[in-house]
Structures are given as structure tokens and as C-alpha cells.
Design a protein around this motif. Structure first.
Motif, PDB file in Angstrom:
ATOM      1  N   VAL A 133       0.758  -1.100  -0.023  1.00 45.12           N
ATOM      2  CA  VAL A 133       0.570   0.178  -0.597  1.00 45.12           C
ATOM      3  C   VAL A 133       1.030   1.570   0.128  1.00 45.12           C
ATOM      4  CG1 VAL A 133      -2.073   1.693   1.718  1.00 45.12           C
ATOM      5  CG2 VAL A 133      -2.017  -0.778   1.140  1.00 45.12           C
ATOM      6  N   ARG A 134       1.544   1.630  -0.115  1.00 44.49           N
ATOM      7  CA  ARG A 134       3.145   2.187   1.188  1.00 44.49           C
ATOM      8  C   ARG A 134       3.352   2.338  -0.467  1.00 44.49           C
ATOM      9  NH1 ARG A 134       3.373   0.346   6.256  1.00 44.49           N
ATOM     10  NH2 ARG A 134       5.183  -0.571   5.656  1.00 44.49           N
ATOM     11  N   ALA A 141       2.242   9.376  -6.576  1.00 45.22           N
ATOM     12  CA  ALA A 141       2.180  10.410  -6.023  1.00 45.22           C
ATOM     13  C   ALA A 141       3.786  11.470  -7.046  1.00 45.22           C
ATOM     14  CB  ALA A 141       2.998  10.658  -3.722  1.00 45.22           C
ATOM     15  N   VAL A 142       4.374  10.873  -8.043  1.00 44.94           N
ATOM     16  CA  VAL A 142       5.221  11.149  -8.351  1.00 44.94           C
ATOM     17  C   VAL A 142       4.630  11.790  -9.591  1.00 44.94           C
ATOM     18  CG1 VAL A 142       6.867  10.459  -9.867  1.00 44.94           C
ATOM     19  CG2 VAL A 142       6.584   8.671  -7.291  1.00 44.94           C
TER      20      VAL A 142
END
Length: 142
Positions: A133-134, A141-142
């Protein structure tokens, strides 16, 4: 919209525990509809049972209310939940930011909807699954 409604709601939530669930009747209508990313619950009796089950499974749970906003018969609360669950993050405190939309009929909540990141609350803290998940969040996010 009466500011006392918010103060009363917050007061009940900040003192809520497995030992005083009857106080939910002070702020919720008998026909309340409660929804969060994991549950949809109809009726005060079912909501009370939901909280009873939740308090049986967590070591602690409290809400820090950061702000509130009013619009017609609705209140929007922005909060941080602090909770500890023995099977998540080795029992350490987990912080989850979220907000609630409360619709009132008279002086009681008839509709309560919570919005928060289930991954931050649950999935990121489950062994093995948490790493995936992380990783997905970081890539997105990139």
C-alpha cells in the motif's frame, strides 16, 4: 444552526467510551444513518452496537477536533483520530486525519458521514500488505 449543537456533539465524542455508549442517544436521532469508508449503519441501536464492537477491539480511540464549519442544517468537522489496536503497528498509536458531515433534524444528527483514508488507518499497518500500500501511494505521488 446553533453553535451549542457542535459543542454538545464534540463533548459527547470526546468523552465517549465503552462505559457510556448511552450518551449517543443525546446526539443521534433514532433513525440516524451513519457511513464511513468501511460501513453503512442504519439506526441508533445498530450504531450503538457498532461503537460497542469498536471499543472491544481497540486499546484506545479519541478524536481531536481541529475545526468546524456550518452550512444550513449541516456541520462539517475536521479531526484527527488517535487510536491503538493491538494488531496494527505493534499496538502503537496511529493518527488518521478525516472529516465528518453531520446533517441535523432538530437538535439531533440524522445523517453522519465520515471521510478518511482507509489505507492510513488500516491497510498500511497490516504486515506485508502495508508495504504494498505504501509503495502504491508513493508511486502515485510521483
Amino acid at each position: 444552526m446553533d453553535k451549542n449543537l457542535v459543542e454538545n456533539f464534540v463533548k459527547v465524542y470526546q468523552s465517549l467510551s465503552k462505559d457510556n455508549l448511552e450518551t449517543l442517544a443525546d446526539i443521534y436521532d433514532a433513525k440516524v444513518m451513519f457511513q464511513d469508508p468501511l460501513h453503512i449503519i442504519s439506526g441508533l441501536e445498530n450504531l450503538t452496537q457498532y461503537f460497542a464492537n469498536m471499543y472491544e477491539n481497540v486499546q484506545s480511540c479519541r478524536f481531536e477536533i481541529e475545526s468546524s464549519h456550518f452550512a444550513e442544517q449541516q456541520i462539517f468537522l475536521y479531526w484527527t483520530m488517535h487510536f491503538q489496536h493491538p494488531k496494527l503497528k505493534k499496538g502503537q498509536t496511529i493518527l488518521v486525519e478525516g472529516h465528518s458531515r453531520l446533517k441535523f433534524v432538530g437538535n439531533k444528527v440524522i445523517c453522519h458521514r465520515d471521510y478518511f483514508d482507509v489505507g492510513a488507518m488500516l491497510y498500511e499497518h497490516v504486515p506485508i500488505l502495508g508495504g504494498f500500500v505504501r509503495s502504491i501511494k508513493n508511486r502515485a505521488a510521483v
